[in-house]
Scaffold this motif. Sequence first.
Motif, PDB file in Angstrom:
ATOM      1  N   UNK B 122      56.849   0.488  -3.352  1.00 18.39           N
ATOM      2  CA  UNK B 122      55.541   0.132  -2.805  1.00 18.39           C
ATOM      3  C   UNK B 122      54.449   0.915  -3.525  1.00 18.39           C
ATOM      4  N   UNK B 126      51.113  -0.259  -6.526  1.00 17.64           N
ATOM      5  CA  UNK B 126      49.668  -0.072  -6.384  1.00 17.64           C
ATOM      6  C   UNK B 126      49.171   0.784  -7.543  1.00 17.64           C
ATOM      7  N   UNK B 131      42.608   0.670  -6.357  1.00 19.73           N
ATOM      8  CA  UNK B 131      41.869   1.504  -5.406  1.00 19.73           C
ATOM      9  C   UNK B 131      40.366   1.294  -5.485  1.00 19.73           C
ATOM     10  N   UNK B 136      39.989  -5.418  -2.539  1.00 20.34           N
ATOM     11  CA  UNK B 136      41.333  -4.867  -2.620  1.00 20.34           C
ATOM     12  C   UNK B 136      42.366  -5.763  -1.973  1.00 20.34           C
ATOM     13  N   UNK B 137      41.940  -6.429  -0.919  1.00 24.18           N
ATOM     14  CA  UNK B 137      42.894  -7.232  -0.167  1.00 24.18           C
ATOM     15  C   UNK B 137      43.650  -8.193  -1.071  1.00 24.18           C
ATOM     16  N   UNK B 140      46.338  -6.593  -2.983  1.00 19.41           N
ATOM     17  CA  UNK B 140      47.454  -6.129  -2.181  1.00 19.41           C
ATOM     18  C   UNK B 140      48.319  -7.265  -1.645  1.00 19.41           C
ATOM     19  N   UNK B 143      51.906  -7.148  -2.130  1.00 22.82           N
ATOM     20  CA  UNK B 143      52.708  -6.185  -1.377  1.00 22.82           C
ATOM     21  C   UNK B 143      53.274  -6.815  -0.112  1.00 22.82           C
ATOM     22  N   UNK B 145      51.429  -7.561   2.382  1.00 22.92           N
ATOM     23  CA  UNK B 145      50.704  -6.965   3.489  1.00 22.92           C
ATOM     24  C   UNK B 145      49.620  -7.930   3.954  1.00 22.92           C
ATOM     25  N   UNK B 146      49.519  -8.052   5.233  1.00 23.22           N
ATOM     26  CA  UNK B 146      48.474  -8.924   5.798  1.00 23.22           C
ATOM     27  C   UNK B 146      47.089  -8.391   5.466  1.00 23.22           C
TER      28      UNK B 146
END
Lengths: 146, 146
Positions: B122, B126, B131, B136-137, B140, B143, B145-146
Amino acid sequence: MLRLSKLADYGVVLMAELARDPECGSHNARELAELTRLPFPMVGKVLKRLTRDGLLVSQRGIHGGYALARPAEQIPVSKVISALEGPVALTACGVAPGSCEHEPSCHVRTPWEYINRAITETLDRVTVADLVRPASAIAFAELGVR
Amino acid sequence: MLRLSKLADYGVVLMAELARDPECGSHNARELAELTRLPFPMVGKVLKRLTRDGLLVSQRGIHGGYALARPAEQIPVSKVISALEGPVALTACGVAPGSCEHEPSCHVRTPWEYINRAITETLDRVTVADLVRPASAIAFAELGVR
DNA sequence: ACATAGAGGACCGGAGAGGTCCTGTAAATA
DNA sequence: TATTTACAGGACCTCTCCGGTCCTCTATGT
């Protein structure tokens, strides 16, 4: 090294030990300390905390001991860790907003939130049952791990 | 709370600050301390370590300073962390085999290895560029990730 | 030459982790 | 009911290591 506290480490080991018993019966603290070769006082401390957090049920008295509160499949490792060392988060801002003095001027907070969430979800997906299943690799396939 | 050391935390913030400069130019330690509002001596310490580990390049002398050694897209966050607090691993056995006295009698080592690897991956995925990217969403999404 | 800035340490104080122990209470047995 | 066992819930202590500072040395530009 992004360390887990020993308390949490012991907790995981103890939960796994309880789950190893096919009948998931009750074991007392002394017995668990011997099985895991961990210091008895620490084992007691850890088991008490896990009980207070509802992950174990305890029985006092002469045939007392501890047992899993739920089937091992329903206990994520993340719960074990958070019971013993608080919420799983890499940074203070991941625990509670406002807990970091640099929050107003920090530019990397949002990314950290995503990272925190990714890691939390990883630990959510692994259950205590996965820790004792012999062919763990199969269970871990869903984590996307080789 | 599965804590990251402040050293590593600062490292991530500083790397991000350097990556925010569109030209990725050189900035000296004092300047970075002011930008991030972190204590200057700590900033110096962190930057030195990051340089020793090859994540930054430094220039001494009157117009000296630090700059990213590579494009931000090629610097995973995991490298930043491991440069400052050693290998990313939740347990001692994940760092070096034989470093834990309980290893011979431990039944949960293999599962921990998988968990360690999942978390490492994980953090590998990234990058420092993620960063500072405003949206960023999007970055990501991969990943899961919601 | 001199001012600036990084390199590489030593060093220190305090928080908190790791560990022990003590007192109280519940349960079972005789 | 007395007694023994085992958990409950703390207090408490020690010692490591983190966070932070500082000092000296070396490289670089003017």
